[in-house]
Scaffold this active site. Structure first.
Site: not given
Length: 375
Positions: A74, A15, A117, A269, A93, A95, A298
């Site tokens: 990510k 991505r 998120e 994740d 993101y 996490h 993940a």
């Protein structure tokens, strides 16, 4: 504002944080966008398309990371920690509740980091997590059905069955965005589907939406223990925003599952809701514990990057524009965006992450008041 888009470096992450169309929208508003060469290739977007949209293509990650704000998909991995700094606004993101090293790296660098998120609207929805939850939810039955094939270690069960043969059983833990989308695809495959959730109101909603075609069950230890025994495919779809996922399926429960059954834990994740799950990669997506196949990739949406990139960047654009035009002043105007703030000037500002690691936190409003805003 100067905005950088580096190429994602996580293994098999294809991505990119913005399409050429999104870059064009930023440029038209007067912002400078720097794109690392090849950043969009995995999502089928060529450098020439970004140049045509007004971006400047650069040859190194360092040049992309050198901008005032960096957009990623990510979370930064260890090789990118050196790019973190105290005058950087990172929007991606994160996490963090499942990643102490990154949490500590962000705090040590003083980076201002806003997590997709944890951006949360007043009604509790997560607008920047939702598109990837939809993708991952729809992928979960597909990858589960594939790994149920015998040559991959599965039970050899066809989820949809055939006339005269019972369909496979899919149990979904969590009736939110991931679980709902997983149920849609599992039903489409012809499986028998059960969804478990702690909210009775949510179960009522799902019963209405699916017209009684799924079995809805209250999520409690007794019901979970019974359901996992009959599951051919168990899908973990539990989410506590920004926090580590609870282990709903214990190692003891795992021992009661059928040999060759498959677990796909989309919550991996955030630590996963299956005690025996651990993150895996698209290279080696599965491993076996007690005869049960575990799938713990993940970054599942990274396998369908064109769809995922378009879906994600469509949702992030309004927030990116607000940050680019108002700096962190945008957080004062938008409570949803304020809740996305995880670290600022060496302070941890998301309570659930602090609870996961025993690190002191401050309210985001306090952190912003104590340190100057980015221009």
């Amino acid at each position: 504002m100067n905005i950088g888009i580096p190429k994602e470096v996580k293994r098999h992450e294809y991505r990119v944080s913005a399409t050429p169309g999104i870059v064009g929208a930023l440029v038209k508003r007067g912002h400078t966008v720097v794109v690392e060469s090849g950043a969009g290739e995995g999502s089928s977007f060529e450098d020439a398309a970004y140049e045509a949209a007004g971006a400047r293509i650069v040859g190194s990650a360092a040049e992309a990371w050198a901008q005032e704000m960096v957009l990623k998909v990510k979370e930064p991995v260890a090789q990118e920690y050196g790019f973190l700094r105290d005058d950087l606004l990172l929007f991606t993101y994160l996490h963090l509740a499942a990643d102490r090293p990154l949490t500590e790296a962000l705090l040590a660098a003083g980076t201002t980091a806003i997590a997709y998120e944890t951006v949360q609207l007043p009604n509790g929805t997560l607008p920047l997590l939702t598109p990837m939850s939809e993708v991952a939810g729809r992928m979960a039955p597909q990858v589960g059905a594939y790994h149920l094939e015998r040559f991959l270690g599965g039970r050899g069960v066809l989820l949809g069955g055939v006339p005269g043969v019972q369909a496979g059983e899919v149990v979904i833990l969590g009736g939110g965005v991931v679980g709902t989308n997983a149920a849609k695809i599992a039903l489409g495959l012809g499986a028998r589907v059960s969804i478990m959730d702690i909210s009775h109101a949510r179960l009522q909603y799902l019963d209405d939406v699916f017209g009684g075609r799924v079995q809805t069950l209250a999520s409690n230890p007794g019901n979970i223990a019974e359901a996992v025994q009959r599951a051919d495919l168990l899908i973990g779809a539990v989410l506590i925003p920004g926090a580590k996922a609870p282990h709903l399926v214990t190692r003891e429960m795992l021992a009661t599952m059928k040999r060759g059954s498959v677990i796909v834990d989309v919550a991996v994740d955030q630590g996963g809701c299956i005690e025996t799950i651990r993150p895996t990669t698209h290279d080696e997506p599965t491993y076996v514990v007690d005869g049960v196949v575990h799938y713990g990739v993940a970054n599942m949406p990274g396998a369908v990057p064109n769809t995922s990139t378009v879906a994600l960047s469509n949702q992030t654009l309004p927030y990116t524009l607000a940050l680019a035009e108002k700096g962190l002043g945008a957080l004062h105007e938008d409570r949803a965006l304020l809740q996305g703030l995880n670290t600022h000037k060496g302070q941890l500002t998301y309570k659930a992450v602090g609870e996961a690691f025993g690190i002191a936190t401050v309210a985001p409003e306090t952190a912003l008041a104590e340190a100057p805003l980015l221009a």
